[in-house]
Design a protein around this motif. Structure first.
Motif, PDB file in Angstrom:
ATOM      1  N   GLY A  18      30.424  33.529 144.231  1.00 20.55           N
ATOM      2  CA  GLY A  18      30.578  34.800 144.921  1.00 20.55           C
ATOM      3  C   GLY A  18      29.395  35.724 144.734  1.00 20.55           C
ATOM      4  N   ASN A  19      28.720  35.622 143.614  1.00 21.36           N
ATOM      5  CA  ASN A  19      27.542  36.440 143.370  1.00 21.36           C
ATOM      6  C   ASN A  19      26.336  35.669 143.900  1.00 21.36           C
ATOM      7  OD1 ASN A  19      25.356  37.830 142.447  1.00 21.36           O
ATOM      8  ND2 ASN A  19      26.085  38.044 140.353  1.00 21.36           N
ATOM      9  N   GLY A  20      25.861  36.042 145.059  1.00 20.20           N
ATOM     10  CA  GLY A  20      24.777  35.332 145.715  1.00 20.20           C
ATOM     11  C   GLY A  20      23.440  35.428 145.014  1.00 20.20           C
ATOM     12  N   ARG A  21      23.362  36.186 143.928  1.00 20.34           N
ATOM     13  CA  ARG A  21      22.088  36.328 143.232  1.00 20.34           C
ATOM     14  C   ARG A  21      22.034  35.553 141.927  1.00 20.34           C
ATOM     15  NH1 ARG A  21      21.840  42.177 142.056  1.00 20.34           N
ATOM     16  NH2 ARG A  21      24.065  41.891 141.991  1.00 20.34           N
ATOM     17  N   CYS A  22      23.151  35.055 141.449  1.00 22.25           N
ATOM     18  CA  CYS A  22      23.134  34.438 140.126  1.00 22.25           C
ATOM     19  C   CYS A  22      22.559  33.025 140.171  1.00 22.25           C
ATOM     20  CB  CYS A  22      24.529  34.432 139.496  1.00 22.25           C
ATOM     21  SG  CYS A  22      25.716  33.365 140.288  1.00 22.25           S
ATOM     22  N   ALA A  23      21.834  32.700 139.141  1.00 26.30           N
ATOM     23  CA  ALA A  23      21.305  31.345 138.991  1.00 26.30           C
ATOM     24  C   ALA A  23      22.386  30.455 138.398  1.00 26.30           C
ATOM     25  CB  ALA A  23      20.080  31.372 138.085  1.00 26.30           C
ATOM     26  N   MET A  24      22.334  29.178 138.723  1.00 24.53           N
ATOM     27  CA  MET A  24      23.315  28.229 138.216  1.00 24.53           C
ATOM     28  C   MET A  24      22.594  27.001 137.701  1.00 24.53           C
ATOM     29  SD  MET A  24      26.077  28.348 141.248  1.00 24.53           S
ATOM     30  CE  MET A  24      26.651  29.873 141.906  1.00 24.53           C
ATOM     31  N   ALA A  25      23.194  26.376 136.706  1.00 16.62           N
ATOM     32  CA  ALA A  25      22.594  25.161 136.152  1.00 16.62           C
ATOM     33  C   ALA A  25      23.676  24.111 135.943  1.00 16.62           C
ATOM     34  CB  ALA A  25      21.904  25.471 134.831  1.00 16.62           C
ATOM     35  N   LEU A  26      23.316  22.888 136.262  1.00 14.65           N
ATOM     36  CA  LEU A  26      24.161  21.735 135.986  1.00 14.65           C
ATOM     37  C   LEU A  26      23.368  20.843 135.047  1.00 14.65           C
ATOM     38  CD1 LEU A  26      26.591  19.833 136.491  1.00 14.65           C
ATOM     39  CD2 LEU A  26      25.333  18.931 138.452  1.00 14.65           C
ATOM     40  N   VAL A  27      23.860  20.675 133.840  1.00 13.75           N
ATOM     41  CA  VAL A  27      23.218  19.788 132.868  1.00 13.75           C
ATOM     42  C   VAL A  27      24.169  18.629 132.659  1.00 13.75           C
ATOM     43  CG1 VAL A  27      22.224  19.574 130.579  1.00 13.75           C
ATOM     44  CG2 VAL A  27      22.075  21.758 131.783  1.00 13.75           C
ATOM     45  N   PHE A  28      23.676  17.427 132.904  1.00 14.31           N
ATOM     46  CA  PHE A  28      24.525  16.239 132.922  1.00 14.31           C
ATOM     47  C   PHE A  28      24.007  15.254 131.883  1.00 14.31           C
ATOM     48  CE2 PHE A  28      26.531  12.505 134.798  1.00 14.31           C
ATOM     49  CZ  PHE A  28      27.702  13.025 135.308  1.00 14.31           C
ATOM     50  N   PHE A  29      24.782  15.020 130.837  1.00 15.22           N
ATOM     51  CA  PHE A  29      24.431  14.074 129.775  1.00 15.22           C
ATOM     52  C   PHE A  29      25.172  12.765 130.006  1.00 15.22           C
ATOM     53  CE2 PHE A  29      24.035  18.223 127.797  1.00 15.22           C
ATOM     54  CZ  PHE A  29      22.883  18.113 127.038  1.00 15.22           C
ATOM     55  N   SER A  30      24.481  11.640 129.848  1.00 15.35           N
ATOM     56  CA  SER A  30      25.143  10.345 129.964  1.00 15.35           C
ATOM     57  C   SER A  30      24.445   9.335 129.070  1.00 15.35           C
ATOM     58  CB  SER A  30      25.127   9.849 131.405  1.00 15.35           C
ATOM     59  OG  SER A  30      25.715   8.560 131.484  1.00 15.35           O
ATOM     60  N   ASP A  31      25.207   8.326 128.628  1.00 12.30           N
ATOM     61  CA  ASP A  31      24.611   7.277 127.796  1.00 12.30           C
ATOM     62  C   ASP A  31      24.284   6.030 128.615  1.00 12.30           C
ATOM     63  OD1 ASP A  31      27.127   6.295 128.276  1.00 12.30           O
ATOM     64  OD2 ASP A  31      27.646   5.976 126.185  1.00 12.30           O
ATOM     65  N   GLY A  32      24.338   6.119 129.926  1.00 15.24           N
ATOM     66  CA  GLY A  32      23.985   4.973 130.757  1.00 15.24           C
ATOM     67  C   GLY A  32      24.611   5.060 132.123  1.00 15.24           C
ATOM     68  N   ARG A  33      24.848   3.912 132.738  1.00 15.12           N
ATOM     69  CA  ARG A  33      25.433   3.861 134.072  1.00 15.12           C
ATOM     70  C   ARG A  33      26.873   4.364 134.037  1.00 15.12           C
ATOM     71  NH1 ARG A  33      22.674   1.494 137.857  1.00 15.12           N
ATOM     72  NH2 ARG A  33      24.482   0.906 139.088  1.00 15.12           N
ATOM     73  N   PRO A  34      27.343   4.923 135.156  1.00 18.50           N
ATOM     74  CA  PRO A  34      28.718   5.423 135.207  1.00 18.50           C
ATOM     75  C   PRO A  34      29.735   4.296 135.101  1.00 18.50           C
ATOM     76  CG  PRO A  34      27.713   5.487 137.382  1.00 18.50           C
ATOM     77  CD  PRO A  34      26.630   5.102 136.418  1.00 18.50           C
ATOM     78  N   SER A  35      30.855   4.583 134.475  1.00 19.30           N
ATOM     79  CA  SER A  35      31.941   3.608 134.384  1.00 19.30           C
ATOM     80  C   SER A  35      32.646   3.453 135.728  1.00 19.30           C
ATOM     81  CB  SER A  35      32.949   4.024 133.314  1.00 19.30           C
ATOM     82  OG  SER A  35      32.343   4.010 132.045  1.00 19.30           O
ATOM     83  N   ASP A  36      32.623   4.502 136.529  1.00 20.18           N
ATOM     84  CA  ASP A  36      33.244   4.439 137.859  1.00 20.18           C
ATOM     85  C   ASP A  36      32.181   4.079 138.899  1.00 20.18           C
ATOM     86  OD1 ASP A  36      32.059   6.928 137.378  1.00 20.18           O
ATOM     87  OD2 ASP A  36      33.495   8.039 138.601  1.00 20.18           O
ATOM     88  N   ALA A  37      31.604   2.900 138.715  1.00 17.76           N
ATOM     89  CA  ALA A  37      30.520   2.421 139.573  1.00 17.76           C
ATOM     90  C   ALA A  37      30.927   2.444 141.040  1.00 17.76           C
ATOM     91  CB  ALA A  37      30.110   1.009 139.159  1.00 17.76           C
ATOM     92  N   GLY A  38      29.948   2.695 141.880  1.00 19.50           N
ATOM     93  CA  GLY A  38      30.184   2.669 143.309  1.00 19.50           C
ATOM     94  C   GLY A  38      30.448   4.021 143.930  1.00 19.50           C
ATOM     95  N   GLY A  39      30.549   5.064 143.109  1.00 17.53           N
ATOM     96  CA  GLY A  39      30.769   6.395 143.656  1.00 17.53           C
ATOM     97  C   GLY A  39      29.492   6.966 144.245  1.00 17.53           C
ATOM     98  N   ASP A  40      29.638   7.969 145.067  1.00 14.95           N
ATOM     99  CA  ASP A  40      28.486   8.630 145.680  1.00 14.95           C
ATOM    100  C   ASP A  40      28.054   9.801 144.792  1.00 14.95           C
ATOM    101  OD1 ASP A  40      26.497   9.474 147.373  1.00 14.95           O
ATOM    102  OD2 ASP A  40      27.868  10.351 148.845  1.00 14.95           O
ATOM    103  N   PHE A  41      27.513   9.464 143.639  1.00  8.57           N
ATOM    104  CA  PHE A  41      27.137  10.473 142.645  1.00  8.57           C
ATOM    105  C   PHE A  41      25.983  11.336 143.138  1.00  8.57           C
ATOM    106  CE2 PHE A  41      28.422   6.470 140.555  1.00  8.57           C
ATOM    107  CZ  PHE A  41      29.704   6.854 140.227  1.00  8.57           C
ATOM    108  N   ALA A  42      24.957  10.695 143.700  1.00  9.17           N
ATOM    109  CA  ALA A  42      23.828  11.458 144.239  1.00  9.17           C
ATOM    110  C   ALA A  42      24.312  12.361 145.372  1.00  9.17           C
ATOM    111  CB  ALA A  42      22.726  10.515 144.716  1.00  9.17           C
ATOM    112  N   GLY A  43      25.219  11.863 146.188  1.00  7.25           N
ATOM    113  CA  GLY A  43      25.761  12.674 147.276  1.00  7.25           C
ATOM    114  C   GLY A  43      26.500  13.898 146.765  1.00  7.25           C
ATOM    115  N   ALA A  44      27.262  13.734 145.672  1.00  2.00           N
ATOM    116  CA  ALA A  44      27.988  14.872 145.088  1.00  2.00           C
ATOM    117  C   ALA A  44      27.016  15.939 144.601  1.00  2.00           C
ATOM    118  CB  ALA A  44      28.880  14.395 143.943  1.00  2.00           C
ATOM    119  N   VAL A  45      25.937  15.511 143.949  1.00  2.00           N
ATOM    120  CA  VAL A  45      24.928  16.465 143.488  1.00  2.00           C
ATOM    121  C   VAL A  45      24.198  17.065 144.688  1.00  2.00           C
ATOM    122  CG1 VAL A  45      22.786  16.708 142.176  1.00  2.00           C
ATOM    123  CG2 VAL A  45      24.681  15.387 141.233  1.00  2.00           C
ATOM    124  N   GLY A  46      23.939  16.244 145.701  1.00  6.56           N
ATOM    125  CA  GLY A  46      23.280  16.735 146.903  1.00  6.56           C
ATOM    126  C   GLY A  46      24.087  17.813 147.610  1.00  6.56           C
TER     127      GLY A  46
END
Length: 164
Positions: free
Chosen positions: A81-109
């Motif tokens: 709602g605040n069009g001026r605030c900065a946002m950050a997504l920090v994503f930690f992982s130890d490897g490939r996703p367990s739910d393989a086949g999802g559109d992960f890049a699309g979700a981030v996109g």
């Protein structure tokens, strides 16, 4: 390190304060929102330190990306709602996703398309060795960049310059 880098340093320098909020989502079979819109204060610092010490949760089991990305999207959307605030997504992982086949890049996109330059995306590959496949994290970073978000991939390092 997250408590120090996200809260303590910026808080002491006056770069962050109680109007800046942080949420933490952990991955598993389902996503778990561990911290929801916590103001940047010493309370947040202590909550992050508890997570780092494994007093509040322990890693284990599957790391399903899509439920965590969906939860993060919901949390980011609440603050949109605040069009001026900065946002950050920090994503930690130890490897490939367990739910393989999802559109992960699309979700981030989709997040990057919605928030553009207001969103920064950092994907961090956490692994004991260098043999882990972080290609999905790299794809997520590249997709965020396509929509104008600042994005980078990083890996922890024990080199002298990386340790503070």
């Amino acid at each position: 390190a997250v408590a120090r880098d996200v809260v303590a340093g910026p808080f002491r320098r006056g770069e962050r304060g109680p109007s800046d909020v942080v949420s933490v989502v952990t991955m598993g079979d389902v996503a778990d929102v561990r911290i929801r819109h916590e103001p940047t204060t010493w309370v947040l610092y202590n909550r992050l330190a508890d997570l780092a010490e494994w007093t509040a949760a322990r890693p284990g089991g599957h790391g399903n990306y899509m439920p965590a990305l969906d939860a993060a999207a919901g949390l980011l959307g609440i603050g949109a709602g605040n069009g001026r605030c900065a946002m950050a997504l920090v994503f930690f992982s130890d490897g490939r996703p367990s739910d393989a086949g999802g559109d992960f890049a699309g979700a981030v996109g989709r997040l990057a398309a919605r928030f553009g330059r207001r969103l920064s995306v950092t994907c961090i590959g956490m692994a004991r060795g260098c043999s882990e496949d972080f290609s999905v994290l790299h794809e997520m970073v590249e997709e965020a960049r396509r929509y104008g978000s600042a994005a980078r991939f990083g890996a922890p390092s024990l080199e002298a310059g990386a340790i503070s």
